[in-house]
Write a protein that holds these residues in place. Structure first.
Motif, PDB file in Angstrom:
ATOM      1  N   UNK A 152       0.784  -1.375   0.302  1.00  0.00           N
ATOM      2  CA  UNK A 152      -0.117  -0.097   0.084  1.00  0.00           C
ATOM      3  C   UNK A 152       0.672   1.420   0.403  1.00  0.00           C
ATOM      4  N   UNK A 153       2.107   1.661   0.928  1.00  0.00           N
ATOM      5  CA  UNK A 153       2.778   2.199   0.597  1.00  0.00           C
ATOM      6  C   UNK A 153       3.495   2.463  -0.881  1.00  0.00           C
ATOM      7  N   UNK A 154       3.870   1.889  -0.875  1.00  0.00           N
ATOM      8  CA  UNK A 154       4.140   1.883  -3.184  1.00  0.00           C
ATOM      9  C   UNK A 154       3.567   2.504  -3.873  1.00  0.00           C
ATOM     10  N   UNK A 155       1.870   1.977  -3.515  1.00  0.00           N
ATOM     11  CA  UNK A 155       0.360   2.192  -4.261  1.00  0.00           C
ATOM     12  C   UNK A 155       0.406   3.857  -3.821  1.00  0.00           C
ATOM     13  N   UNK A 156       0.192   4.460  -2.954  1.00  0.00           N
ATOM     14  CA  UNK A 156       0.390   5.547  -2.362  1.00  0.00           C
ATOM     15  C   UNK A 156       1.156   6.342  -2.990  1.00  0.00           C
ATOM     16  N   UNK A 157       2.651   5.485  -3.081  1.00  0.00           N
ATOM     17  CA  UNK A 157       3.888   7.025  -3.756  1.00  0.00           C
ATOM     18  C   UNK A 157       3.658   7.141  -5.184  1.00  0.00           C
ATOM     19  N   UNK A 158       2.471   6.592  -5.643  1.00  0.00           N
ATOM     20  CA  UNK A 158       1.974   6.395  -6.856  1.00  0.00           C
ATOM     21  C   UNK A 158       1.109   7.954  -7.035  1.00  0.00           C
ATOM     22  N   UNK A 159      -0.191   7.370  -6.556  1.00  0.00           N
ATOM     23  CA  UNK A 159      -0.950   9.061  -6.377  1.00  0.00           C
ATOM     24  C   UNK A 159       0.104  10.378  -5.701  1.00  0.00           C
ATOM     25  N   UNK A 160       0.807  10.110  -5.389  1.00  0.00           N
ATOM     26  CA  UNK A 160       1.627  11.019  -4.590  1.00  0.00           C
ATOM     27  C   UNK A 160       2.459  11.835  -6.071  1.00  0.00           C
ATOM     28  N   UNK A 161       2.623  11.328  -6.534  1.00  0.00           N
ATOM     29  CA  UNK A 161       3.283  11.147  -7.514  1.00  0.00           C
ATOM     30  C   UNK A 161       2.742  11.886  -8.958  1.00  0.00           C
ATOM     31  N   UNK A 162       1.265  11.289  -8.437  1.00  0.00           N
ATOM     32  CA  UNK A 162       0.504  12.140 -10.015  1.00  0.00           C
ATOM     33  C   UNK A 162       0.429  11.415 -10.365  1.00  0.00           C
ATOM     34  N   UNK A 163       0.838  10.142 -10.626  1.00  0.00           N
ATOM     35  CA  UNK A 163       1.046   9.111 -11.959  1.00  0.00           C
ATOM     36  C   UNK A 163       0.077   8.509 -12.611  1.00  0.00           C
ATOM     37  N   UNK A 164      -1.169   7.966 -11.080  1.00  0.00           N
ATOM     38  CA  UNK A 164      -1.837   7.016 -11.042  1.00  0.00           C
ATOM     39  C   UNK A 164      -3.270   7.836 -10.339  1.00  0.00           C
ATOM     40  N   UNK A 165      -3.865   7.563 -11.728  1.00  0.00           N
ATOM     41  CA  UNK A 165      -5.594   7.612 -10.301  1.00  0.00           C
ATOM     42  C   UNK A 165      -5.517   6.476  -9.197  1.00  0.00           C
ATOM     43  N   UNK A 166      -7.005   6.056  -7.787  1.00  0.00           N
ATOM     44  CA  UNK A 166      -6.835   4.961  -7.250  1.00  0.00           C
ATOM     45  C   UNK A 166      -7.379   3.882  -7.706  1.00  0.00           C
ATOM     46  N   UNK A 167      -8.312   4.106  -8.975  1.00  0.00           N
ATOM     47  CA  UNK A 167      -8.940   3.044  -9.091  1.00  0.00           C
ATOM     48  C   UNK A 167      -7.892   2.393 -10.414  1.00  0.00           C
ATOM     49  N   UNK A 168      -6.925   3.069 -11.021  1.00  0.00           N
ATOM     50  CA  UNK A 168      -5.773   2.220 -11.489  1.00  0.00           C
ATOM     51  C   UNK A 168      -4.960   1.229 -10.924  1.00  0.00           C
TER      52      UNK A 168
END
Length: 231
Positions: A152-168
């Motif tokens: 989940x931490x890795x997933x959150x980092x992707x939203x934080x960096x603006x390269x993914x949406x939550x549904x992705x």
């Protein structure tokens, strides 16, 4: 009926975008540095090596090889399914993509915008695949929480960096979990069929705490490094 479904779909995408902007908008210089490092591919090599060590410490070499092959296949299937098949078909632009209308509202770190498409997330699929395989293998509640929170931490980092949406991320997690479950079942069959009838028994696993300590030390190092860099 089609108009209702189309309206519901656009409403759902709107919620997804709102959630992404809310998560991406909660940023600071410190977390910019931290999330930039957390999302890196190589920073977690010590964790991966510690997991391999636990396998070698507890299973016969042939069973360990089957296990590592199953994990490698899980990651490969996740990555290829996401990047080669689904993303080109769906074609959903990353939030940070300059062709995306929302890109002007996205917080960008170190100029990173990723590739063209975002759906689903290969980071989410790969990390969830590894985490789920280990969860199914070792069957320890505390270890399951540890691997789940790491993914989940890795997933959150992707939203934080603006390269993914939550549904992705959600779809990526589902894909990774599905492949991990399939590969775990095949691993159990292979171990029993081709390793002299070996039955995988994880009731007395030794040194399972090692990945937890390695992950903790890695995170501590990242936090300290981020704090130093923002001074």
């Amino acid at each position: 009926m089609s108009e209702i479904l189309l309206t519901a779909f656009h409403t759902f995408l709107g919620w997804d975008t709102t959630a992404m902007l809310a998560l991406n908008g909660c940023h600071s210089v410190f977390f910019d540095q931290l999330m930039w490092m957390v999302t890196g591919k190589w920073i977690w090599i010590p964790l991966y090596l510690s997991l391999a060590y636990v396998l070698l410490r507890n299973f016969p070499w042939k069973v360990t090889v089957f296990c590592l092959v199953a994990i490698a296949l899980t990651i490969t299937l996740c990555d290829q399914t996401v990047s080669t098949i689904i993303r080109p078909l769906v074609g959903r632009l990353r939030p940070a993509n300059l062709d995306n209308p929302v890109s002007s509202m996205v917080h960008i770190v170190n100029g990173y915008r990723g590739g063209a498409f975002s759906f689903p997330s290969s980071h989410a699929a790969n990390s969830a695949g590894l985490a789920m395989f280990m969860i199914l293998l070792f069957k320890r509640k505390w270890f399951s929480w540890f691997m789940g929170l790491w993914a989940l931490l890795l997933c959150y980092s992707r939203v934080y960096l603006g390269v993914h949406y939550p549904v992705d991320l959600l779809v990526g997690i589902l894909i990774g979990s599905a492949y991990a479950t399939l590969m775990y079942l095949l691993f159990g069959y292979a171990a029993k069929r081709y390793a002299d009838g070996y039955e995988v028994n994880t009731s007395d696993i030794k040194q399972l705490y090692v990945p937890l300590w390695i992950c903790g030390l890695t995170l501590a190092a990242l936090i300290v490094t981020s704090a130093i860099l923002v001074q």
